[in-house]
Design an enzyme around this catalytic site. Structure first.
Site, mmCIF file in Angstrom:
data_model
loop_
_atom_site.group_PDB
_atom_site.id
_atom_site.type_symbol
_atom_site.label_atom_id
_atom_site.label_comp_id
_atom_site.label_asym_id
_atom_site.label_seq_id
_atom_site.Cartn_x
_atom_site.Cartn_y
_atom_site.Cartn_z
ATOM 1 N N CYS A 89 0.847 -1.185 0.000
ATOM 2 C CA CYS A 89 0.000 0.000 0.000
ATOM 3 C C CYS A 89 0.883 1.236 0.000
ATOM 4 O O CYS A 89 1.869 1.303 0.749
ATOM 5 C CB CYS A 89 -0.899 -0.015 1.242
ATOM 6 S SG CYS A 89 -2.007 1.405 1.369
ATOM 7 N N HIS A 131 -9.118 -3.472 -2.442
ATOM 8 C CA HIS A 131 -8.202 -2.662 -1.629
ATOM 9 C C HIS A 131 -8.673 -1.213 -1.540
ATOM 10 O O HIS A 131 -8.697 -0.616 -0.463
ATOM 11 C CB HIS A 131 -6.798 -2.743 -2.251
ATOM 12 C CG HIS A 131 -5.736 -1.993 -1.533
ATOM 13 N ND1 HIS A 131 -4.786 -2.616 -0.753
ATOM 14 C CD2 HIS A 131 -5.440 -0.675 -1.489
ATOM 15 C CE1 HIS A 131 -3.966 -1.705 -0.257
ATOM 16 N NE2 HIS A 131 -4.336 -0.516 -0.685
ATOM 17 N N GLU A 132 -9.063 -0.623 -2.675
ATOM 18 C CA GLU A 132 -9.454 0.790 -2.694
ATOM 19 C C GLU A 132 -10.796 1.004 -1.987
ATOM 20 O O GLU A 132 -10.967 2.000 -1.282
ATOM 21 C CB GLU A 132 -9.491 1.335 -4.124
ATOM 22 C CG GLU A 132 -8.161 1.271 -4.859
ATOM 23 C CD GLU A 132 -6.970 1.811 -4.093
ATOM 24 O OE1 GLU A 132 -7.106 2.810 -3.350
ATOM 25 O OE2 GLU A 132 -5.878 1.228 -4.207
ATOM 26 N N HIS A 135 -10.133 1.166 1.609
ATOM 27 C CA HIS A 135 -9.674 2.504 2.013
ATOM 28 C C HIS A 135 -10.858 3.426 2.290
ATOM 29 O O HIS A 135 -10.872 4.149 3.290
ATOM 30 C CB HIS A 135 -8.802 3.141 0.929
ATOM 31 C CG HIS A 135 -7.352 2.816 1.028
ATOM 32 N ND1 HIS A 135 -6.579 3.097 2.133
ATOM 33 C CD2 HIS A 135 -6.518 2.247 0.132
ATOM 34 C CE1 HIS A 135 -5.341 2.712 1.922
ATOM 35 N NE2 HIS A 135 -5.268 2.179 0.717
#
Length: 163
Positions: A89, A131-132, A135
Site C-alpha cells: 500500500c 483494496h481501494e 480505504h
C-alpha cells in the site's frame, strides 16, 4: 490539477469512513483529476481519495494500462475462493504481506456525468478494487492480516524511517 502527496499510516484520514459524493461540482472534478494524476506514476495500481487527504468516496485505478476512476463505488460481486495474495500500500511504504482477497470482483459507481460505471476483473484489478473500497471504508490492508503478520508488520512500521 496535479499529483497529490500520499497520506501515510498514522494519519487519521486513513481510518475514517469516507462520505458519499452528493454533488458533482468543480471540487469533485478536481479531485478526480488529482486521483488520475496521482495513480499514473509507475508502480501504482490504485489511489483512494482518503490517501490524498479527501474524505469522499472516490478512487482511481491503473491496471494493465487501463486507467480509470469510480465515484461512490461499491463492490457488488465477488467470486471464487479467497486466496492469499501479496499486497502493499502506498500509505504503508515498503511493506508487503499476504492478504486474503477474492480472485474476482465487480464494483459499480458513477462517473463525472453521473452515469453508472461498472469495473470488473480478476487478478490485480480484483485486488485493487477490493483494496481501494477498503480505504474508503476506513480500512488498511494491515487490518486484514493474520495476527502473526500484523504483529510483524507493526514491528516493521515502528522500525521504519518514515514512521
Amino acid at each position: 490539477m496535479s499529483e497529490r502527496e500520499i497520506r501515510i499510516f498514522g494519519d487519521p484520514v486513513l481510518k475514517t469512513v469516507s462520505d458519499p459524493v452528493e454533488q458533482i461540482d468543480d471540487r469533485v472534478r478536481g479531485l478526480v483529476q488529482d486521483l488520475l494524476d496521482s495513480v499514473r506514476l509507475p508502480g501504482r495500481a490504485g489511489v483512494a481519495a482518503s490517501q490524498i487527504g479527501v474524505n469522499l468516496r472516490a478512487f482511481s485505478y491503473n491496471v494493465d494500462g487501463e486507467i480509470g476512476y469510480l465515484i461512490n463505488p461499491t463492490i457488488v460481486e465477488v467470486s471464487g475462493e479467497k486466496e492469499f495474495v501479496d499486497e502493499g500500500c502506498l500509505s504503508v511504504p515498503e511493506l508487503w504481506y499476504p492478504v486474503e482477497r477474492y480472485p474476482f470482483a465487480r464494483a459499480v459507481g458513477i462517473d463525472l456525468d453521473g452515469n453508472t460505471v461498472e469495473v470488473a476483473g480478476t487478478g490485480v484489478l480484483a485486488q485493487a478494487l477490493q483494496h481501494e473500497v477498503d480505504h474508503l471504508d476506513g480500512l488498511l490492508y494491515l487490518d486484514r492480516l493474520t495476527k502473526e503478520n500484523r504483529r510483524a508488520a507493526m514491528k516493521q512500521i515502528r522500525e521504519s524511517s518514515w514512521f
